[in-house]
Write an enzyme that holds these catalytic residues in place. Structure first.
Site: not given
Lengths: 667, 249
Positions: A44, A46, A267, A285, A338, A430
């Site tokens: 995302l 780069g 995570h 998720s 988290r 994570h």
């Protein structure tokens, strides 16, 4: 006096970025055509940077080690992307997103950077929708939102459990358009192995063509490192197998300071380890915590019975379940950040309440959500007398629509049906908040060398909130770097093409070749993975979810010994000048072996607990993390000196003008 | 469990290549297929032999990098999974497993089981996008409501991971499902409609130039697709294509 200048513009927080943009220098369109920029990494950060810089008119050279830019690991992000749109009218604002991010980061991030991030977040959603990113929508045709850990509003945009994929494919589309026009020259299956500095400025890279094995030189007027995080230092993580620290570590060795390497994110909701063969961990998720309740049995006996297969989780009554997040943190419950959720799960498992065969797992249970949704559906259908079976079936459909792909993924891996029995989860590595130190312009301590996205350290402090990584990656690439880089490139309009025959290029290539030859010539007996697994175990055990002085000192020593063994007993099959994945791995693991040591050094220095960094010696009576703002409200930026243990510490004091530092309380 | 692996070995694009037999032991049902390959490679390295090259990265079924043709099926016998999500519990002790690369003219072999899928990227570069620059001045994301049904269909198409299983499966090595997924996604959304005609014509032209075969409606691609991309997308692309042909400038 520190050598670090964060270059945060003066003025009120809310106007810093807009007034800064109004006053920085620009490069006119005709001159942009004569300027080359190298971007390493196509995730995302780069991908968005490459596309935007090419749209502006610069000549971009993009690099990725995968076979296509679309494979970068941003693609695996599941849950969503935050933006201060306040579409739900629940009181969200730029300030609140800024505040939540600073607080979530345990007050270890820069106000100026984080405010800018919150400010541009809304434009990201506009941009992505314009590109054709299919976000989830409501029946009225408008965008849907969900809520995520560490916030009390619904500001997360999503595309089922594949938000990262859709955003990355959006950036890849934008890149493809520029590749078609010839404005981006894409170099796939290439790995950056060194940075070339000429007269104090980043001027190019040495990359290895992973198909032919050839070393290639590339020159540019600026180099952007967007190569992601270093979670794979743990061997087992949710990162892709190829994710690595090499590009970031190479610039560190050439003078870029590495900031806060001890801030790693564990995570809370990953699928537990099943055996020694395990090659990676799979995330479930965080969005699941919207509807799932986390628990372990209240009675030690029940946990034991479950571990030994004598009992099933569905046999346990609600009153015998310990919903430990709801118990400890009633205000945020299952939606605590988290770091808090991970430590709480570890605490229960360490106390003997863990549930799968290894004792390292807790339950994530959807039964109450399924029932709640089922009742709602039955009501809408005017089915007042629905049986509990009908209600559960209706509820299952709702949960399937929300999380279907995640449940399917769980089923495929664990071979258990999460609609019928609770999921088992355990924390796993994570994300890495630490990274290359950058100033407000995202420039590293090497002139002309930038770092964006997870590769830099700037926005998440000591802990990142869910759905903020995608936001930062795209903010950096679409909306920040394209402005700030111009301020530097304005001085480069007369430079002209940079020759790759300069002595600095020849020397850098020779150095890289020597490093590779050294690895190939060890001709020992052990594979790269053998060393990588051992490194991962050291880091997980002693530099993982909680650290203490004794363990960290031990880890530093162990990593040093392991590194020596690596250089004496490594075996790489095949040849240098061919497609050789084992050599690619060795080139990465030799950098992890240095980084691991620096992580422990940084963790040892920071005797406070904050965010993802929990020092045993610094906790409250209730076992919560205890920060020390008086002594540690700074960024620890390390300068390479040849040996990680002897890195020089530079401190950037964090200045808080808007936010009062308070204890982070989710109770 | 004990298995016999028959694996395609090919040193380079120009090498002829052949199937080689490897016995393997100690495989557990909880291992993924690629973890089984890791075990084999570890053994080969320690023995001083050349490990088997195969593409892989995320190992959670989303990056699209892994690409094995297992017992005659792309991504193996399980449905709706990639090779990295295939678990050894789907096999039995004593099985013989045939492992080959994607085979298609447009996907030349690089080494062993690794192929070059650059043709997919070139198709994307010929039109798989909406021509909108990054500016921060696009319209508000909620300015154009999109029906949930269309948005969901666009999303379903957009879940394609670009692995190439459709091409490897097709008797004609056609890339219709891959191209149709992107054409459909963008044709279903108002943002993509503006350039719909040029997009479909350009992408199909590039697809043909890259040496992919034609579609003869066998439907095998959709069966083997790990993301279950539907054949409806091919129908939609054909419709878009004819619209484009008839009414193009």
């Amino acid at each position: 006096m520190s050598v670090l200048d964060s270059k945060i513009p003066s003025g009120a927080l809310s106007t810093k970025w807009s007034s800064y943009k109004d006053h920085i220098r620009l490069v006119n369109p005709a001159n942009k055509r004569n300027i080359d920029i190298i971007v390493v990494g196509t995730g995302l950060a780069g991908g968005s940077a490459s596309a935007s810089l090419a749209e502006l008119g610069y000549n971009v050279h993009s690099f990725c080690f995968q076979d296509s830019p679309r494979r970068a690991h941003s693609i695996a992000a599941q849950g969503g992307i935050n933006a201060a749109k306040n579409y739900q009218g629940d009181g969200d604002s730029v300030f609140r997103l800024f505040y939540d991010t600073i607080k979530g980061g345990d007050y270890r991030a820069r106000e100026g950077n984080v405010y800018r991030l919150a400010e541009v977040s809304a434009s990201i959603i506009d941009q992505c929708v314009a590109q054709g990113v299919p976000f989830a929508r409501e029946y009225g045709g408008l965008l849907d939102n969900r809520s995520f850990g560490g916030s009390q509003v619904s500001r997360t945009f999503y595309a089922k459990g594949q938000t990262g994929q859709q955003l990355l494919l959006g950036a890849y589309s934008a890149m493809s358009r520029q590749i078609g026009k010839g404005k981006i020259k894409m170099h796939t299956r290439h790995e950056m192995l060194d940075l070339v500095i000429v007269d104090g400025k980043a001027r190019g890279i040495i990359a290895r063509n992973l198909v032919t094995g050839k070393l290639e030189r590339f020159s540019a007027h600026a180099v952007v490192i967007a190569s992601g995080g270093y979670g794979n230092v743990f061997y087992l993580s949710t990162n892709a197998m190829g994710s690595n620290v090499t590009a970031a570590w190479k610039i560190h060795k050439k003078g870029a300071f590495f900031a806060n390497p001890c801030y790693t994110q564990i995570h809370p909701t990953c699928i537990p380890v099943s055996g020694d063969h395990q090659s990676k961990l799979t995330l479930m998720s965080e969005s699941l915590r919207n509807d799932g309740r986390i628990w372990v049995p209240k009675n030690l006996e029940d946990s034991k019975a479950i571990r030994e297969g004598r009992m099933k989780p569905t046999d346990i009554k609600d009153e015998d379940k310990d919903f430990f997040l709801e118990r400890r943190y009633p205000a945020f419950g299952n939606l605590v950040p988290r770091d808090v959720a991970s430590r709480a799960a570890k605490e229960r498992c360490d106390a003997g309440y863990g549930v799968n065969a290894t004792g390292e797992a807790v339950y994530l249970d959807f039964a109450s959500a399924i029932e709640r949704y089922g009742r709602e559906k039955a009501k809408i259908a005017h089915n007042e007398n629905a049986s509990i079976e009908e209600i559960m079936e209706l509820g299952t459909q709702v949960v399937k629509a929300k999380y279907g792909n995640l449940f399917q993924m769980y089923y495929k891996i664990v071979d258990q049906d999460p609609y019928k029995t609770p999921m088992m989860i355990y924390p796993a590595v994570h994300y890495t908040m630490g990274g290359i130190w950058v100033d407000y312009n995202l420039m590293t301590t090497i002139t002309g060398c930038y770092a964006t996205g997870e590769a830099n350290f700037s926005d998440h402090g000591a802990n990142r909130l869910g759905a903020s990584a995608l936001m930062q990656g795209l903010a950096d690439g679409y909306f920040v770097l394209p402005y700030t880089i111009a301020d530097y490139l304005a001085d480069e309009i007369r430079t002209g093409k940079i020759s790759t025959e300069l002595p600095e290029f020849i020397q850098a290539e020779a150095d890289v070749k020597a490093g590779i030859d050294r690895l190939m010539n060890i001709k020992g007996t052990k594979s790269v993975d053998y060393f990588h697994k051992r490194l991962g175990k050291i880091i997980w055990d002693k530099v993982g979810m909680s650290r203490d002085e004794e363990g960290l000192k031990w880890a530093i020593n162990e990593v040093q010994k392991l590194r020596e063994e690596f250089y004496n007993d490594l075996r790489i099959p095949g040849t240098v000048d061919s497609f050789n994945p084992e050599l690619d791995k060795a080139n990465r693991v030799c950098d992890f072996l240095e980084l691991g040591e620096l992580m422990a050094v940084d963790a040892l220095n920071r005797t406070e607990s904050c965010g993802g960094h929990f020092r045993e010696e610094s906790q409250t009576e209730e076992g919560e993390a205890k920060r020390n703002d008086k002594d540690f409200a700074y960024v620890a930026a390390w300068e390479y000196t040849g040996k990680p243990a002897e890195a020089i510490l530079h401190k950037e004091q964090l200045v808080f003008e808007e936010i009062k530092l308070v204890e982070r309380n989710y109770k | 469990m004990k298995l016999t692996l028959k694996i395609w070995r090919q040193n380079s694009a120009t090498d002829k290549g052949q199937m080689v037999t490897y016995p393997i032991d100690g495989i557990e049902g909880d291992m993924s297929f690629l973890e089984m390959m890791d075990v084999l490679n570890e053994e080969l390295i320690v023995k001083g032999e050349d490990p088997v090259a195969f593409d892989h990265d995320c190992r959670e079924g989303i990056c699209g990098m892994c690409s094995l043709f297992i017992n005659g099926e792309a991504h193996g016998p399980d449905r709706a999974v990639t090779t990295c999500q295939l678990h050894m519990r789907k096999f039995n002790d004593g099985d013989t497993i045939y492992i080959e690369p994607w085979r298609a003219k447009a996907f030349p072999v690089i080494k062993d089981l690794v192929v070059d899928r650059g043709a997919f990227d070139r198709i994307m570069a010929s039109g798989g996008f909406v021509s909108v620059n990054t500016s921060g001045n696009t319209v508000d994301a909620n300015a154009i409501p999109i029906s949930k049904i269309d948005a969901d269909k666009a999303f379903e198409a957009a879940t394609c991971i670009g692995c190439g299983a459709c091409v490897a499966t097709c008797v004609n090595a056609s890339a219709m499902l891959y191209v149709a997924a992107k054409v459909s996604q963008l044709a279903l959304l108002p943002q993509g409609k503006v350039e719909a005609k040029e997009r479909v014509l350009n992408m199909v032209k590039t697809m043909d130039e890259e040496g992919f075969g034609n579609c003869t409606n066998t439907g095998a691609c959709a069966v083997e697709c790990p993301k279950e991309i539907s054949l409806d997308n091919i129908a939609r692309m054909n419709r878009e294509y004819f619209k484009g042909m008839i009414s193009a400038e």
